[in-house]
Design a protein around this motif. Structure first.
Motif, PDB file in Angstrom:
ATOM      1  N   LEU A  87       0.923 -20.268  -2.015  1.00  0.00           N
ATOM      2  CA  LEU A  87       2.274 -20.004  -1.545  1.00  0.00           C
ATOM      3  C   LEU A  87       2.615 -20.929  -0.378  1.00  0.00           C
ATOM      4  CD1 LEU A  87       2.291 -16.085  -1.538  1.00  0.00           C
ATOM      5  CD2 LEU A  87       2.646 -17.681  -3.439  1.00  0.00           C
ATOM      6  N   PRO A  88       3.767 -21.609  -0.437  1.00  0.00           N
ATOM      7  CA  PRO A  88       4.144 -22.501   0.662  1.00  0.00           C
ATOM      8  C   PRO A  88       4.715 -21.786   1.869  1.00  0.00           C
ATOM      9  CG  PRO A  88       5.784 -22.596  -1.077  1.00  0.00           C
ATOM     10  CD  PRO A  88       4.677 -21.720  -1.594  1.00  0.00           C
ATOM     11  N   GLY A  89       5.117 -20.511   1.703  1.00  0.00           N
ATOM     12  CA  GLY A  89       5.707 -19.781   2.820  1.00  0.00           C
ATOM     13  C   GLY A  89       5.871 -18.312   2.491  1.00  0.00           C
ATOM     14  N   PRO A  90       6.270 -17.500   3.478  1.00  0.00           N
ATOM     15  CA  PRO A  90       6.349 -16.043   3.269  1.00  0.00           C
ATOM     16  C   PRO A  90       7.401 -15.601   2.273  1.00  0.00           C
ATOM     17  CG  PRO A  90       7.229 -16.665   5.423  1.00  0.00           C
ATOM     18  CD  PRO A  90       6.571 -17.888   4.874  1.00  0.00           C
ATOM     19  N   ASP A  91       8.439 -16.416   2.047  1.00  0.00           N
ATOM     20  CA  ASP A  91       9.488 -16.021   1.101  1.00  0.00           C
ATOM     21  C   ASP A  91       8.969 -15.931  -0.330  1.00  0.00           C
ATOM     22  OD1 ASP A  91      11.274 -15.936   3.180  1.00  0.00           O
ATOM     23  OD2 ASP A  91      12.194 -17.881   2.745  1.00  0.00           O
ATOM     24  N   GLN A  92       7.819 -16.532  -0.580  1.00  0.00           N
ATOM     25  CA  GLN A  92       7.278 -16.525  -1.949  1.00  0.00           C
ATOM     26  C   GLN A  92       6.321 -15.367  -2.208  1.00  0.00           C
ATOM     27  OE1 GLN A  92       7.499 -19.589  -0.135  1.00  0.00           O
ATOM     28  NE2 GLN A  92       9.426 -19.802  -1.255  1.00  0.00           N
ATOM     29  N   ILE A  93       6.049 -14.535  -1.192  1.00  0.00           N
ATOM     30  CA  ILE A  93       5.100 -13.433  -1.399  1.00  0.00           C
ATOM     31  C   ILE A  93       5.612 -12.473  -2.470  1.00  0.00           C
ATOM     32  CG2 ILE A  93       4.000 -11.416  -0.354  1.00  0.00           C
ATOM     33  CD1 ILE A  93       3.925 -12.927   2.283  1.00  0.00           C
ATOM     34  N   ARG A  94       6.849 -12.027  -2.331  1.00  0.00           N
ATOM     35  CA  ARG A  94       7.374 -11.036  -3.274  1.00  0.00           C
ATOM     36  C   ARG A  94       7.421 -11.564  -4.715  1.00  0.00           C
ATOM     37  NH1 ARG A  94      11.864  -9.148  -5.836  1.00  0.00           N
ATOM     38  NH2 ARG A  94      12.036  -6.867  -5.956  1.00  0.00           N
ATOM     39  N   PRO A  95       8.023 -12.741  -4.980  1.00  0.00           N
ATOM     40  CA  PRO A  95       8.031 -13.200  -6.380  1.00  0.00           C
ATOM     41  C   PRO A  95       6.627 -13.445  -6.936  1.00  0.00           C
ATOM     42  CG  PRO A  95       8.960 -14.861  -4.899  1.00  0.00           C
ATOM     43  CD  PRO A  95       8.858 -13.603  -4.121  1.00  0.00           C
ATOM     44  N   ALA A  96       5.693 -13.866  -6.093  1.00  0.00           N
ATOM     45  CA  ALA A  96       4.321 -14.076  -6.577  1.00  0.00           C
ATOM     46  C   ALA A  96       3.676 -12.759  -6.965  1.00  0.00           C
ATOM     47  CB  ALA A  96       3.490 -14.784  -5.507  1.00  0.00           C
ATOM     48  N   MET A  97       3.895 -11.709  -6.171  1.00  0.00           N
ATOM     49  CA  MET A  97       3.348 -10.397  -6.494  1.00  0.00           C
ATOM     50  C   MET A  97       3.986  -9.843  -7.763  1.00  0.00           C
ATOM     51  SD  MET A  97       0.934  -9.541  -4.403  1.00  0.00           S
ATOM     52  CE  MET A  97       0.820  -7.922  -5.170  1.00  0.00           C
ATOM     53  N   VAL A  98       5.278 -10.003  -7.893  1.00  0.00           N
ATOM     54  CA  VAL A  98       5.977  -9.521  -9.093  1.00  0.00           C
ATOM     55  C   VAL A  98       5.421 -10.202 -10.338  1.00  0.00           C
ATOM     56  CG1 VAL A  98       8.194  -9.521 -10.308  1.00  0.00           C
ATOM     57  CG2 VAL A  98       8.090  -8.884  -7.885  1.00  0.00           C
ATOM     58  N   ALA A  99       5.170 -11.513 -10.246  1.00  0.00           N
ATOM     59  CA  ALA A  99       4.644 -12.257 -11.409  1.00  0.00           C
ATOM     60  C   ALA A  99       3.248 -11.779 -11.782  1.00  0.00           C
ATOM     61  CB  ALA A  99       4.628 -13.746 -11.087  1.00  0.00           C
ATOM     62  N   LEU A 100       2.405 -11.519 -10.776  1.00  0.00           N
ATOM     63  CA  LEU A 100       1.047 -11.052 -11.081  1.00  0.00           C
ATOM     64  C   LEU A 100       1.060  -9.676 -11.727  1.00  0.00           C
ATOM     65  CD1 LEU A 100      -1.200 -12.076  -8.043  1.00  0.00           C
ATOM     66  CD2 LEU A 100      -1.172 -13.033 -10.339  1.00  0.00           C
ATOM     67  N   VAL A 101       1.842  -8.766 -11.175  1.00  0.00           N
ATOM     68  CA  VAL A 101       1.888  -7.407 -11.723  1.00  0.00           C
ATOM     69  C   VAL A 101       2.424  -7.434 -13.154  1.00  0.00           C
ATOM     70  CG1 VAL A 101       2.920  -5.117 -11.479  1.00  0.00           C
ATOM     71  CG2 VAL A 101       2.108  -6.338  -9.445  1.00  0.00           C
ATOM     72  N   ARG A 102       3.448  -8.247 -13.394  1.00  0.00           N
ATOM     73  CA  ARG A 102       3.988  -8.348 -14.754  1.00  0.00           C
ATOM     74  C   ARG A 102       2.924  -8.883 -15.712  1.00  0.00           C
ATOM     75  NH1 ARG A 102       7.954 -11.633 -13.861  1.00  0.00           N
ATOM     76  NH2 ARG A 102       9.520 -10.009 -13.571  1.00  0.00           N
ATOM     77  N   ARG A 103       2.204  -9.916 -15.278  1.00  0.00           N
ATOM     78  CA  ARG A 103       1.159 -10.476 -16.136  1.00  0.00           C
ATOM     79  C   ARG A 103       0.070  -9.456 -16.445  1.00  0.00           C
ATOM     80  NH1 ARG A 103      -3.162 -13.808 -14.714  1.00  0.00           N
ATOM     81  NH2 ARG A 103      -2.209 -14.486 -12.761  1.00  0.00           N
ATOM     82  N   ASN A 143       0.819  -1.219   0.000  1.00  0.00           N
ATOM     83  CA  ASN A 143       0.000   0.000   0.000  1.00  0.00           C
ATOM     84  C   ASN A 143       0.847   1.262   0.000  1.00  0.00           C
ATOM     85  OD1 ASN A 143      -2.454  -1.364  -0.022  1.00  0.00           O
ATOM     86  ND2 ASN A 143      -2.598  -1.456   2.195  1.00  0.00           N
ATOM     87  N   ASP A 144       1.966   1.237   0.712  1.00  0.00           N
ATOM     88  CA  ASP A 144       2.810   2.435   0.813  1.00  0.00           C
ATOM     89  C   ASP A 144       3.693   2.645  -0.414  1.00  0.00           C
ATOM     90  OD1 ASP A 144       1.753   2.914   3.286  1.00  0.00           O
ATOM     91  OD2 ASP A 144       3.516   2.290   4.426  1.00  0.00           O
ATOM     92  N   ASP A 145       4.205   1.545  -0.979  1.00  0.00           N
ATOM     93  CA  ASP A 145       5.237   1.668  -2.019  1.00  0.00           C
ATOM     94  C   ASP A 145       4.811   1.207  -3.407  1.00  0.00           C
ATOM     95  OD1 ASP A 145       6.889   2.558   0.021  1.00  0.00           O
ATOM     96  OD2 ASP A 145       7.759   0.575   0.390  1.00  0.00           O
ATOM     97  N   HIS A 146       3.677   0.505  -3.520  1.00  0.00           N
ATOM     98  CA  HIS A 146       3.307  -0.057  -4.825  1.00  0.00           C
ATOM     99  C   HIS A 146       1.819   0.135  -5.118  1.00  0.00           C
ATOM    100  CE1 HIS A 146       7.303  -1.852  -5.184  1.00  0.00           C
ATOM    101  NE2 HIS A 146       7.160  -2.310  -3.952  1.00  0.00           N
ATOM    102  N   ALA A 147       1.323   1.329  -4.825  1.00  0.00           N
ATOM    103  CA  ALA A 147      -0.100   1.607  -5.053  1.00  0.00           C
ATOM    104  C   ALA A 147      -0.464   1.501  -6.528  1.00  0.00           C
ATOM    105  CB  ALA A 147      -0.447   3.000  -4.519  1.00  0.00           C
ATOM    106  N   GLU A 148       0.436   1.929  -7.407  1.00  0.00           N
ATOM    107  CA  GLU A 148       0.155   1.882  -8.841  1.00  0.00           C
ATOM    108  C   GLU A 148       0.058   0.437  -9.325  1.00  0.00           C
ATOM    109  OE1 GLU A 148       1.049   1.331 -13.021  1.00  0.00           O
ATOM    110  OE2 GLU A 148       2.443   0.879 -11.382  1.00  0.00           O
ATOM    111  N   ALA A 149       0.906  -0.437  -8.783  1.00  0.00           N
ATOM    112  CA  ALA A 149       0.856  -1.847  -9.157  1.00  0.00           C
ATOM    113  C   ALA A 149      -0.460  -2.480  -8.701  1.00  0.00           C
ATOM    114  CB  ALA A 149       2.044  -2.594  -8.542  1.00  0.00           C
ATOM    115  N   LEU A 150      -0.927  -2.131  -7.510  1.00  0.00           N
ATOM    116  CA  LEU A 150      -2.203  -2.653  -7.028  1.00  0.00           C
ATOM    117  C   LEU A 150      -3.360  -2.174  -7.899  1.00  0.00           C
ATOM    118  CD1 LEU A 150      -1.825  -2.311  -3.144  1.00  0.00           C
ATOM    119  CD2 LEU A 150      -1.591  -4.374  -4.537  1.00  0.00           C
ATOM    120  N   LEU A 151      -3.269  -0.938  -8.372  1.00  0.00           N
ATOM    121  CA  LEU A 151      -4.311  -0.406  -9.238  1.00  0.00           C
ATOM    122  C   LEU A 151      -4.376  -1.177 -10.557  1.00  0.00           C
ATOM    123  CD1 LEU A 151      -6.499   1.664  -9.821  1.00  0.00           C
ATOM    124  CD2 LEU A 151      -4.710   3.268 -10.561  1.00  0.00           C
TER     125      LEU A 151
END
Length: 283
Positions: A256-272, A202-210
């Motif tokens: 996601l199997p654990g918290p370490d996968q949150i960032r790469p999963a978000m990056v993949a969704l935003v890219r898609r 919310n603080d750093d990636h509002a445009e990506a969430l939009l």
């Protein structure tokens, strides 16, 4: 004004997600945790709750107490209570009780929008020399390291044996959960890191969430989006549109199997979303 009442609330139809006309690009359905999984996650993270017993005096009235808690492998709440306490006196006369645990709401948020679980059943004392009590003591101290009192002679360990569970996950999300489903469900593996990830997005990636809301959430008219919840299957957004605010769910490609996968999963969704070719991806 037409309204949708399937959730129990009267929601104006213009605030519901649209499915799109034939030939339009539409988002795929977003998976989300079952109510049993949500309930298990809340209880697994709980460190305190409200223990309600049936009062001895005045007889038969509900008596609520704040209690420190832990949970065993089946999600059964564990607590240590003093024989001097009124609730322990009540339990000795009648073991029927309930334990209410609730998520901690974000600063400034409505507490009624957070999840909570009420477990109803009987409080069973664990024998002082039993293996069950030794394991419960270890779990309780891991969750409540300040609980120096667990070895006092006047403290007993109790475990709630659930007979029924009521889950409320905020507005319009609630149900009675089968005890068998609750016991076999697994707590969400990313729950401990979810709040930090939500603040960061919310603080750093509002445009990506939009972009995610417009393309993956199916709301091309969105003007802003903020993340309200995140779990192993995806995340929830509160989206502003010219017609008003609405809730939107976006799913990860895989759980996601654990918290370490949150960032790469978000990056993949935003890219898609950005590479989808959807007109709304470009603003």
């Amino acid at each position: 004004m037409s309204e949708d009442t399937r959730s129990g609330h009267r929601i104006p139809v213009e605030l519901l997600p649209t499915e799109g006309a034939a030939g339009e690009w539409t988002p795929r359905p977003a998976p989300e945790p079952s109510h049993a999984e949500r309930a298990r996650t809340i209880v697994a993270q709980a460190r305190r709750g409200t223990l309600s017993t049936l009062s001895v005096e005045p007889a038969g009235y509900p008596f609520g107490s704040v209690a420190n808690l832990a949970a065993d492998d089946s999600g059964r709440p564990l607590t240590f209570v003093s024989t001097l306490a009124e609730h322990t006196r009540n339990l000795a006369a009648n073991p029927r009780a309930s334990v209410l645990v609730a998520e901690e709401p974000p600063p400034g948020a409505d507490p009624l929008a957070s999840g909570r679980v009420t477990l109803i059943g009987e409080m069973v004392p664990l024998e002082p020399s039993s293996a069950d009590r030794a394991e419960a003591r270890a779990r309780f101290l891991a969750c409540n390291p300040q609980a120096f009192y667990v070895d006092y002679g006047d403290f007993d360990c109790y475990r709630l044996e659930p007979l029924a569970l009521r889950y409320v996950g905020g507005f319009g999300r609630m149900s009675w959960v089968e005890v068998s489903a609750y016991r076999t469900a697994t707590p969400d593996p990313v729950a401990g890191s979810a709040s930090g990830a939500i603040v960061h997005m919310n603080d750093d990636h509002a445009e990506a969430l939009l972009v995610c809301a417009r393309v993956l959430g199916g709301v091309p008219s969105a003007t802003s989006a903020s993340m309200s919840e995140l779990d192993r299957y995806g995340f929830d957004l509160v989206v502003a549109t010219p017609e008003g605010r609405r809730a939107v769910r976006v799913g990860f490609d895989e759980p996601l199997p654990g918290p370490d996968q949150i960032r790469p999963a978000m990056v993949a969704l935003v890219r898609r979303a950005r590479e989808s070719g959807h007109p709304a991806a470009q603003g």
